[in-house]
Design an enzyme around this catalytic site. Structure first.
Site, PDB file in Angstrom:
ATOM      1  N   LEU A  65      29.954 -56.608  46.050  1.00 37.18           N
ATOM      2  CA  LEU A  65      30.128 -56.357  44.911  1.00 37.18           C
ATOM      3  C   LEU A  65      31.583 -56.501  45.127  1.00 37.18           C
ATOM      4  CD1 LEU A  65      27.682 -53.989  43.301  1.00 37.18           C
ATOM      5  CD2 LEU A  65      27.546 -56.053  43.522  1.00 37.18           C
ATOM      6  N   PRO A  66      32.123 -57.699  43.959  1.00 36.20           N
ATOM      7  CA  PRO A  66      33.693 -57.879  43.889  1.00 36.20           C
ATOM      8  C   PRO A  66      34.408 -56.858  43.962  1.00 36.20           C
ATOM      9  CG  PRO A  66      32.847 -58.949  42.087  1.00 36.20           C
ATOM     10  CD  PRO A  66      31.051 -58.206  42.581  1.00 36.20           C
ATOM     11  N   THR A  96      34.460 -54.017  49.393  1.00 41.84           N
ATOM     12  CA  THR A  96      35.597 -53.068  50.024  1.00 41.84           C
ATOM     13  C   THR A  96      35.639 -53.246  48.415  1.00 41.84           C
ATOM     14  OG1 THR A  96      35.649 -55.437  51.538  1.00 41.84           O
ATOM     15  CG2 THR A  96      37.580 -53.892  50.674  1.00 41.84           C
ATOM     16  N   LYS A 171      38.663 -50.908  56.716  1.00 41.03           N
ATOM     17  CA  LYS A 171      39.446 -52.156  56.119  1.00 41.03           C
ATOM     18  C   LYS A 171      40.516 -52.595  55.619  1.00 41.03           C
ATOM     19  CE  LYS A 171      37.527 -55.880  53.908  1.00 41.03           C
ATOM     20  NZ  LYS A 171      37.732 -57.144  55.295  1.00 41.03           N
ATOM     21  N   LYS A 246      43.684 -58.738  46.162  1.00 42.34           N
ATOM     22  CA  LYS A 246      43.075 -56.817  46.020  1.00 42.34           C
ATOM     23  C   LYS A 246      42.646 -55.898  46.942  1.00 42.34           C
ATOM     24  CE  LYS A 246      38.542 -56.955  46.540  1.00 42.34           C
ATOM     25  NZ  LYS A 246      37.075 -56.416  46.607  1.00 42.34           N
TER      26      LYS A 246
HETATM   27  P1  NAD Z   1      31.781 -63.509  44.908  1.00 39.22           P
HETATM   28  O1  NAD Z   1      32.989 -62.975  44.146  1.00 39.22           O
HETATM   29  O2  NAD Z   1      31.582 -64.492  45.925  1.00 39.22           O
HETATM   30  O3  NAD Z   1      30.782 -62.516  45.387  1.00 39.22           O
HETATM   31  C1  NAD Z   1      30.443 -61.561  44.433  1.00 39.22           C
HETATM   32  C2  NAD Z   1      28.843 -61.645  43.345  1.00 39.22           C
HETATM   33  O4  NAD Z   1      27.997 -60.677  43.123  1.00 39.22           O
HETATM   34  C3  NAD Z   1      29.138 -62.990  42.472  1.00 39.22           C
HETATM   35  O5  NAD Z   1      27.979 -63.480  42.386  1.00 39.22           O
HETATM   36  C4  NAD Z   1      28.718 -61.966  41.033  1.00 39.22           C
HETATM   37  O6  NAD Z   1      27.764 -62.528  40.399  1.00 39.22           O
HETATM   38  C5  NAD Z   1      27.794 -60.866  42.085  1.00 39.22           C
HETATM   39  N1  NAD Z   1      27.658 -59.933  40.801  1.00 39.22           N
HETATM   40  C6  NAD Z   1      29.018 -59.311  40.300  1.00 39.22           C
HETATM   41  N2  NAD Z   1      28.149 -58.078  39.169  1.00 39.22           N
HETATM   42  C7  NAD Z   1      27.160 -58.021  39.159  1.00 39.22           C
HETATM   43  C8  NAD Z   1      26.386 -56.456  39.801  1.00 39.22           C
HETATM   44  N3  NAD Z   1      26.212 -56.232  38.460  1.00 39.22           N
HETATM   45  N4  NAD Z   1      24.908 -57.115  40.393  1.00 39.22           N
HETATM   46  C9  NAD Z   1      24.708 -57.488  41.177  1.00 39.22           C
HETATM   47  N5  NAD Z   1      25.484 -58.726  41.511  1.00 39.22           N
HETATM   48  C10 NAD Z   1      26.711 -58.459  41.067  1.00 39.22           C
HETATM   49  O7  NAD Z   1      33.033 -62.319  46.498  1.00 39.22           O
HETATM   50  P2  NAD Z   1      32.184 -62.564  48.426  1.00 39.22           P
HETATM   51  O8  NAD Z   1      33.578 -63.363  48.647  1.00 39.22           O
HETATM   52  O9  NAD Z   1      30.682 -62.245  48.946  1.00 39.22           O
HETATM   53  O10 NAD Z   1      32.656 -60.764  48.073  1.00 39.22           O
HETATM   54  C11 NAD Z   1      32.158 -59.792  48.220  1.00 39.22           C
HETATM   55  C12 NAD Z   1      32.837 -58.879  48.753  1.00 39.22           C
HETATM   56  O11 NAD Z   1      32.774 -58.875  49.571  1.00 39.22           O
HETATM   57  C13 NAD Z   1      33.765 -58.659  47.680  1.00 39.22           C
HETATM   58  O12 NAD Z   1      34.132 -56.762  48.046  1.00 39.22           O
HETATM   59  C14 NAD Z   1      35.354 -58.635  48.999  1.00 39.22           C
HETATM   60  O13 NAD Z   1      36.444 -57.908  49.235  1.00 39.22           O
HETATM   61  C15 NAD Z   1      34.607 -58.683  50.118  1.00 39.22           C
HETATM   62  N6  NAD Z   1      34.854 -59.776  51.324  1.00 39.22           N
HETATM   63  C16 NAD Z   1      34.502 -60.914  51.197  1.00 39.22           C
HETATM   64  C17 NAD Z   1      34.858 -61.287  52.442  1.00 39.22           C
HETATM   65  C18 NAD Z   1      34.747 -63.115  52.115  1.00 39.22           C
HETATM   66  O14 NAD Z   1      35.753 -63.738  52.856  1.00 39.22           O
HETATM   67  N7  NAD Z   1      34.660 -63.541  50.807  1.00 39.22           N
HETATM   68  C19 NAD Z   1      35.432 -60.835  53.738  1.00 39.22           C
HETATM   69  C20 NAD Z   1      35.606 -59.585  53.398  1.00 39.22           C
HETATM   70  C21 NAD Z   1      34.614 -58.074  52.135  1.00 39.22           C
END
Ligand code: NAD
Length: 299
Positions: A65-66, A96, A171, A246
């Site tokens: 999740l975000p 994260t 992380k 973030k």
């Molecule tokens: P993203 O915004 O693409 O995806 C997050 C998803 O969560 C969205 O599809 C959203 O609709 C969903 N969501 C929101 N509230 C929800 C709920 N209550 N129940 C179910 N789903 C819900 O973000 P991302 O890039 O996939 O990143 C996700 C996590 O991974 C973050 O914490 C980010 O910091 C971490 N992360 C991302 C990356 C990257 O390269 N994108 C790398 C490492 C870590």
């Protein structure tokens, strides 16, 4: 452990859930975004209308999740998922979030007799798709070991960083360093270009020299130098400036809590804030920090 509930099917969670299906797990997925659910169905997941429906009967719940606010809202409180989960369920939060939020979640789970770990990832969207993520786990050894077969279906490296919250600390240490070497790489490439060097030639020289680092080697920020990276597709996709901000915020909060001096981390956050002041830039991949150093055409 066969039945997995997967919550959060974004840039990372979508391909991670797909890899679980490929490895033979039965995955029920939920995301409030309809397109993400449609993609999950194409990838072989069953989909649910709510998080509560998705976790019913699951051996493990994985969330991606975000931010920490959303994670806490989902799991904690009178109507949170922890109230609905069977005590046999293993909770694996891969988002994260602040180490303090992760500790709060794991302690609340523990009070209900539910095993939980923090397991944030490194590797980005390409590694999520390839199933080669690195997982940094925090929690007791037993639930980390119980999670290992599930995590192995999505990642190449699974580290046990220490007790609850330690995965999150690992992380943000990693991502603070990533921000610093990405900025340094962009700055060095621009200095070379502004003084007559071809960025591809300069990159090859530095990769074979003491300036070599992951940003230069795997994620070159200068457009056109490397195929398949965000810099060569207008900085689209990848890891957004907003998410890097973030993580740098979490790193600075953690540093303040431990009175640790992190001057380069603070400067990196400042530079990303400057770059991300424009909403359009916040959506771009974090390697777009190169644009902060590039001169406008004709200058
Ligand atoms: P993203 O915004 O693409 O995806 C997050 C998803 O969560 C969205 O599809 C959203 O609709 C969903 N969501 C929101 N509230 C929800 C709920 N209550 N129940 C179910 N789903 C819900 O973000 P991302 O890039 O996939 O990143 C996700 C996590 O991974 C973050 O914490 C980010 O910091 C971490 N992360 C991302 C990356 C990257 O390269 N994108 C790398 C490492 C870590």
């Amino acid at each position: 452990m066969e039945k997995i509930a997967f919550l959060g099917l974004g840039n990372m969670g979508g391909p991670m859930a797909a890899n679980l299906v490929k490895a033979g797990f039965s995955v029920t997925a939920f995301d409030p975004a309809a397109p993400a659910l449609a993609q999950a169905r194409q990838d072989g997941c069953a989909t649910a209308d709510s998080a509560h429906d998705a976790v019913s009967g699951a051996d493990a719940v994985i969330s991606m999740l975000p931010n920490g606010g959303i994670v806490k809202e989902l799991y904690l409180g009178a109507r949170g998922l922890l109230q609905a989960l069977d005590s046999k369920t293993l909770v694996i939060d891969c988002s994260t979030i602040a180490a303090s939020d992760a500790r709060q979640l794991i302690a609340a789970a523990d009070e209900r007799g539910i095993r939980a770990i923090d397991a944030p990832v490194s590797g980005g969207t390409a590694a999520a798709a390839a199933g080669t993520l690195s997982f940094m786990c925090g929690g007791e050894a037993a639930p980390v070991e119980a999670a290992r077969p599930v995590l192995s279906a999505m990642g190449a490296n699974i580290f046990h960083a220490g007790p609850a919250g330690c995965g999150q600390v690992a992380k943000i240490c990693n991502n603070m360093l990533l921000a610093i070497h990405m900025i340094g790489t962009a700055e060095a490439l621009q200095l070379g270009v502004d003084n007559g060097l071809d960025p591809t030639v300069l990159s090859e020289i530095m990769k074979a020299s003491s300036g070599d680092n992951w940003s230069l080697d795997k994620y070159n920020p200068y457009p056109g130098v490397m195929e398949g990276v965000p810099a060569s597709r207008g900085y689209s996709g990848g890891f957004s400036v907003a998410l890097m901000l973030k993580d740098l915020g979490l790193a600075m909060d953690t540093a303040a809590g431990s009175a640790t001096s992190t001057p380069l981390g603070a400067l990196a956050k400042n530079l990303y804030q400057l770059h991300g002041g424009d909403d359009d830039n916040r959506r771009l991949d974090f390697s777009s920090i190169q644009n902060l150093f590039r001169r406008p055409a004709g200058d």
